[in-house]
Write an enzyme that holds these catalytic residues in place. Structure first.
Site, PDB file in Angstrom:
ATOM      1  N   GLU A  43       0.826  -1.208   0.000  1.00  0.00           N
ATOM      2  CA  GLU A  43       0.000   0.000   0.000  1.00  0.00           C
ATOM      3  C   GLU A  43       0.864   1.263   0.000  1.00  0.00           C
ATOM      4  OE1 GLU A  43      -3.637   1.895   2.733  1.00  0.00           O
ATOM      5  OE2 GLU A  43      -2.161   0.555   3.629  1.00  0.00           O
ATOM      6  N   LYS A 116     -10.384   2.959  -1.648  1.00  0.00           N
ATOM      7  CA  LYS A 116     -10.491   2.256  -0.368  1.00  0.00           C
ATOM      8  C   LYS A 116     -11.798   2.590   0.335  1.00  0.00           C
ATOM      9  CE  LYS A 116      -7.628   1.578   3.806  1.00  0.00           C
ATOM     10  NZ  LYS A 116      -6.291   1.910   4.371  1.00  0.00           N
ATOM     11  N   CYS A 153      -5.725  -2.630   2.593  1.00  0.00           N
ATOM     12  CA  CYS A 153      -5.387  -2.602   4.012  1.00  0.00           C
ATOM     13  C   CYS A 153      -6.606  -2.788   4.923  1.00  0.00           C
ATOM     14  CB  CYS A 153      -4.617  -1.325   4.348  1.00  0.00           C
ATOM     15  SG  CYS A 153      -3.628  -1.469   5.870  1.00  0.00           S
TER      16      CYS A 153
END
Length: 287
Positions: A43, A116, A153
């Site tokens: 990431e 995200k 993540c």
């Protein structure tokens, strides 16, 4: 037989973008030389994990998707090597900022964008200061080497994210990550639960899962690496240590896995008409 050879990259990352990108490019080449055709960097690999603190200067490091210099570099590399590379980056879109991922196919084509969905906010992970929650929904891309879903993540802790990608036809789930010590609780070690959460997604969706983390110490945080590839049984078939730099990789037969997935019956026996509670925030009221 449709074969996918997936690799996850792991390295320390510093303040200089060009140095970081060059290191990732080097590892992509090494993984491709070993036969990998889907290669996952970690990431926000262009720089340090800046979200440890709230500092306005870091907004200057965000770039739009269109004309993004690192994505262009990775597109050329993917085309040269004939590999798929998901690219995590800090996106500026007008006055909005996102933690985003561009999916680059094996011919260098940009297949699309994922933003995200789950944005953490806590000591050492001050992401809500920088990023809006993603508005793309969960994405799956049909690449040259199979249908791939990618979460970023914090997304990896949510079974809803993995299942949503599986329902869209994903055959492989990938998670670029930046995770390490907890500044407010240095005695806490989340490495095992971090891996177990994703391994659970592999088992309950009957498909491989792979995660790429960084290593090294940046400011108050030490990243614990431990990037891995797990098979649908939940076995870690390839794994790096807490300080290793390099890549972990494994080969899967997607056609054989499709039959195995059907045999388990997880998707046959689902009862979506009973899952309305998942559309609520508190188990009682609509979101």
């Amino acid at each position: 037989m449709r074969s996918v050879h997936v690799a996850v990259l792991q390295c320390a990352l510093g303040a200089d973008r060009e140095t970081n990108v060059a290191r990732v490019v080097e590892l992509v080449r090494e993984a491709a030389a070993a036969g990998a055709n889907v290669i996952l960097p970690s990431e926000l690999f262009e720089g340090p994990y800046f979200c440890q603190t709230e500092e306005e200067r870091f907004f200057a490091t965000a770039h739009p998707l269109e004309g993004h210099p690192t994505i262009a570099t990775i597109q050329a590399l993917a085309k040269e090597l004939g590999v798929v590379i998901p690219v995590s980056f800090f996106e500026r879109a007008g006055h909005a900022y996102y933690n985003s991922l561009a999916m680059v196919d094996a011919d260098g084509a940009l297949l699309g964008l994922y933003r995200k969905s789950h944005i953490p906010d806590g000591p050492g992970y001050e992401e809500k200061f920088y990023f809006r929650p993603g508005d793309t929904g969960f994405r799956v891309w049909k690449t040259r080497f199979g249908a791939i879903g990618v979460g970023i993540c914090w997304d990896q802790w949510y079974p809803e994210c993995a299942r949503a990608m599986a329902l869209q036809g994903a055959e492989l789930l990938l998670y670029p990550t930046a995770i390490g010590t907890e500044p407010h609780a240095p005695e806490m070690d989340t490495k095992d639960p971090w891996q177990r959460a994703m391994i659970g997604h592999a088992v309950s969706n009957a498909m491989p899962v792979a995660a790429a983390n960084r290593v090294g110490t940046e400011a108050a945080m030490s990243f614990y690496g431990s990037s891995f590839v797990a098979d649908p049984r939940g076995d870690k078939v390839s794994e790096l240590g807490r300080t290793d730099e390099g890549f972990a990789h494994a080969v899967f037969d997607l056609d054989a896995l499709a039959i195995e997935r059907a045999n388990w019956g997880f998707f046959r026996d689902r009862r979506p008409e009973l899952y309305q509670v998942l559309l609520t925030a508190d188990g009682k009221n609509p979101v």
